[in-house]
Write a protein that holds these residues in place. Structure first.
Motif, PDB file in Angstrom:
ATOM      1  N   SER A   1       0.843  -1.196   0.000  1.00 28.50           N
ATOM      2  CA  SER A   1       0.000   0.000   0.000  1.00 28.50           C
ATOM      3  C   SER A   1       0.872   1.237   0.000  1.00 28.50           C
ATOM      4  O   SER A   1       2.066   1.177   0.329  1.00 28.50           O
ATOM      5  N   GLY A   2       0.264   2.362  -0.378  1.00 27.51           N
ATOM      6  CA  GLY A   2       1.028   3.600  -0.442  1.00 27.51           C
ATOM      7  C   GLY A   2       0.155   4.820  -0.234  1.00 27.51           C
ATOM      8  O   GLY A   2      -1.014   4.846  -0.616  1.00 27.51           O
ATOM      9  N   VAL A   3       0.766   5.823   0.375  1.00 26.87           N
ATOM     10  CA  VAL A   3       0.110   7.101   0.608  1.00 26.87           C
ATOM     11  C   VAL A   3       0.822   8.149  -0.234  1.00 26.87           C
ATOM     12  O   VAL A   3       2.044   8.294  -0.141  1.00 26.87           O
ATOM     13  N   ALA A   4       0.064   8.864  -1.049  1.00 28.01           N
ATOM     14  CA  ALA A   4       0.612   9.944  -1.864  1.00 28.01           C
ATOM     15  C   ALA A   4       0.475  11.255  -1.108  1.00 28.01           C
ATOM     16  O   ALA A   4      -0.571  11.542  -0.523  1.00 28.01           O
ATOM     17  N   LEU A   5       1.542  12.052  -1.148  1.00 22.07           N
ATOM     18  CA  LEU A   5       1.541  13.392  -0.552  1.00 22.07           C
ATOM     19  C   LEU A   5       1.815  14.408  -1.646  1.00 22.07           C
ATOM     20  O   LEU A   5       2.655  14.183  -2.525  1.00 22.07           O
ATOM     21  N   SER A   6       1.132  15.558  -1.577  1.00 20.17           N
ATOM     22  CA  SER A   6       1.342  16.635  -2.538  1.00 20.17           C
ATOM     23  C   SER A   6       1.032  17.961  -1.864  1.00 20.17           C
ATOM     24  O   SER A   6       0.252  18.008  -0.909  1.00 20.17           O
ATOM     25  N   GLN A   7       1.647  19.016  -2.375  1.00 19.39           N
ATOM     26  CA  GLN A   7       1.313  20.363  -1.927  1.00 19.39           C
ATOM     27  C   GLN A   7       0.091  20.819  -2.718  1.00 19.39           C
ATOM     28  O   GLN A   7       0.157  20.939  -3.939  1.00 19.39           O
TER      29      GLN A   7
END
Length: 150
Positions: free
Chosen positions: A10-16
């Motif tokens: 699984s993965g969590v995406a982070l963005s501004q």
């Protein structure tokens, strides 16, 4: 005996988003709940190969900055009598990352930690999001978590 399954990542995406760090959540068709990217390892894939493929399939994100979150998502699935142990990854996306969902999800949101905790139903999700926020948003990312991509 309860078998342990280790074939999911699984993965969590982070963005501004508008100058604020947010994490990507998507609403699943199957189960009708909010979640992060996840999927099964296929064939001879490594976990790193699988999470890159899953991000692209589910969101069209081309992973270029991948981190080992140093966290195992874990839960028991009573209907199949299996304990799932799932390594979590973090994907650092460019600002205002564009998302194009596949058929597995109906909508997406970029969320603060508080919004993510309010949207998601499972304690294991909450543990993932709190951990990711603590180690990847609240403080500078430790470079030893970086995963080299081929």
């Amino acid at each position: 005996m309860i078998p342990v399954n280790t074939s999911i990542v699984s993965g969590v995406a982070l963005s501004q988003i508008d100058g604020e760090t947010k994490m990507l959540l998507m609403k699943r068709v199957k189960g009708d709940f909010w979640c992060h990217v996840a999927g099964s390892i296929e064939g001879s894939e490594t976990g790193v190969d699988a999470i890159q493929r899953e991000f692209y399939e589910e969101t069209q994100i081309q992973v270029s900055h991948l981190f080992n979150a140093q966290f195992l998502e874990q839960f028991y699935e009573p209907h199949v009598n299996v304990i799932q142990l799932i390594p979590v990854f973090v994907v650092q996306c460019p600002p205002a990352q564009v998302i194009k969902l596949n058929h597995e999800h109906t909508e997406y949101r970029w969320c603060t930690l508080e919004e993510a905790l309010a949207l998601t139903p499972y304690p294991s999700q909450h543990a993932v999001y709190k951990h990711v926020w603590s180690y990847f948003v609240d403080k500078p990312i430790n470079p030893i978590y970086r995963v080299e991509l081929s």
